[in-house]
Scaffold this active site. Structure first.
Site, PDB file in Angstrom:
ATOM      1  CB  SER A  61       8.012   9.065   1.053  1.00 17.98           C
ATOM      2  OG  SER A  61       9.424   9.098   1.033  1.00 17.98           O
ATOM      3  CE  LYS A  64      10.261   5.885  -0.816  1.00 16.74           C
ATOM      4  NZ  LYS A  64      10.724   6.754   0.249  1.00 16.74           N
ATOM      5  CB  SER A 121       9.499   5.484   3.941  1.00 23.68           C
ATOM      6  OG  SER A 121       9.202   6.442   2.948  1.00 23.68           O
TER       7      SER A 121
END
Length: 379
Positions: A61, A64, A121
């Site tokens: 993640s 992101k 997230s």
């Protein structure tokens, strides 16, 4: 401009007076159990400790951060607004892993999606925003890769907006540090969201997974990541006084381990190093003789502000060394690279900075050119 050889001009200057003039001993960095890590100064870009920083690894993640960066660019270009209403597709709604819990065919604002991506997230929020910006997540990934190339992220390739496992989706600790710095510099309003500890959507409150936000009040972002293949990853930034550092850990063994590793790196950087602004963009640092032009001397300086990071207490020992062309022949245009300046500490080069002409010097008249030609022959 003709360059035959370099004249070495050496100049030692004192930047500050220190009560303690002795050498500062910098110990080895802390032992970090991870696949890759680094600690980098935000302003100077200098790396203070690192291991395997260019290895291509699954970023999970941390991806992101780039999703948020692309959104920041689109907002800045007025292609989208924070108040845009985004209709949630079935693909976004069906995303697995960490989620914001948006509902299919319902409308959510870009502002809410950014909070869901950054704080929670949310994979669902990432896909919804990617589709709103580009119509399709794969097209959005193309934008991600374009920005990555522009930012110098040479060991990164993105295939989605979430970071879910894919053999063609990878990045490196160095690239993530560059990306984090770019987000802080280019889109501070987007970066600010990373400092928020919680976000509630659809009646569900979720906490930011960056536990350093609770453990260290100088930490103000940025992003965690985890998959079984990637391990536990964390990019974090902290500011103490006028110094900002960015730490990256990829492939740690646990959530606690990644937080402890990043905290240790930040403490190490702040304790043993300091960063100062030495010169401003456009400042003339030296002059050089220019031949056959309308003037006899040209000012040389920097395009950007110059920050330097060195061990604490050592700025009074920092030396400057100019490397300039022996002959500079007009015409010369402003911002043409014309030599270098090296910063040296204890006999070791800290960095080399290009020098640029700070003015345009056109070719002189016939008699000026002939006069200088004769002087050059004599010399």
């Amino acid at each position: 401009m003709q360059i035959n050889k370099f004249i070495i001009i050496f100049l030692q200057i004192v930047f500050c007076h220190s009560l303690y003039a002795g050498a500062v001993i910098v110990p080895a960095p802390p032992v970090i159990k991870a696949s890759s890590y680094l600690i980098m100064d935000f302003n100077s870009g200098q790396i203070l400790a690192a291991e395997n920083i260019d290895n291509q690894l699954p970023p999970a993640s941390l991806t992101k951060i780039m999703t948020a960066y692309v959104a920041g660019h689109e907002l800045d270009e007025n292609h989208i607004t924070l108040d845009d209403k985004v209709t949630v597709s079935e693909k976004a709604w069906r995303m697995t892993g960490s989620r914001m819990f948006i509902e299919v065919n319902k409308q959510v604002t870009v502002r809410e999606l950014l909070e869901g991506i950054i704080i929670q997230s949310g994979n669902d929020a990432s896909v919804a925003l990617a589709e709103h910006i580009s119509g399709d997540e794969s097209v959005f990934a193309g934008l991600m890769n374009q920005h990555a190339r522009r930012l110098g992220m040479t060991n990164s390739h993105f295939v989605d907006a979430t970071g879910l496992p894919d053999g063609q989706h990878y990045s490196s600790a160095h690239d993530m540090a560059l990306l984090g710095a770019a987000l802080i510099r280019d889109y501070p309003d987007i970066y600010e969201i990373h400092s928020r500890k919680e976000f509630t959507f659809n009646g569900i409150k979720q906490l930011n997974r960056n536990r350093l936000l609770w453990l260290d009040n100088t930490v103000d972002g940025i992003k965690t990541g985890h998959t079984e293949k990637a391990g536990y990853c964390l990019v974090a930034s902290a500011q103490r006084d006028d110094m900002r550092l960015i730490a990256v850990v990829m492939g740690a063994e646990s959530e606690k381990a990644r937080a402890s590793a990043v905290q240790a790196l930040l403490n190490y950087g702040f304790r043993f190093y300091e960063t100062r602004k030495l010169h401003s963009a456009g400042e003339i640092l030296t002059t050089a003789r220019i031949w056959k032009g309308t003037i006899d001397n040209i000012g040389l300086g920097l395009k950007d502000d110059l920050y330097v990071t060195i061990p604490r207490g050592q700025f009074d020992k920092l030396e400057k060394k100019f490397e300039l062309p022996e002959r500079i022949i007009a015409p010369v245009k402003v911002d043409i690279e014309t030599g270098h300046m090296k910063l040296i500490l204890a006999g070791r080069e800290v960095m080399t900075i290009p020098l640029y002409a700070r003015e345009t010097v056109p070719e002189g008249g016939f008699f000026k050119r002939m006069k200088d030609k004769i002087k050059l022959i004599i010399e």
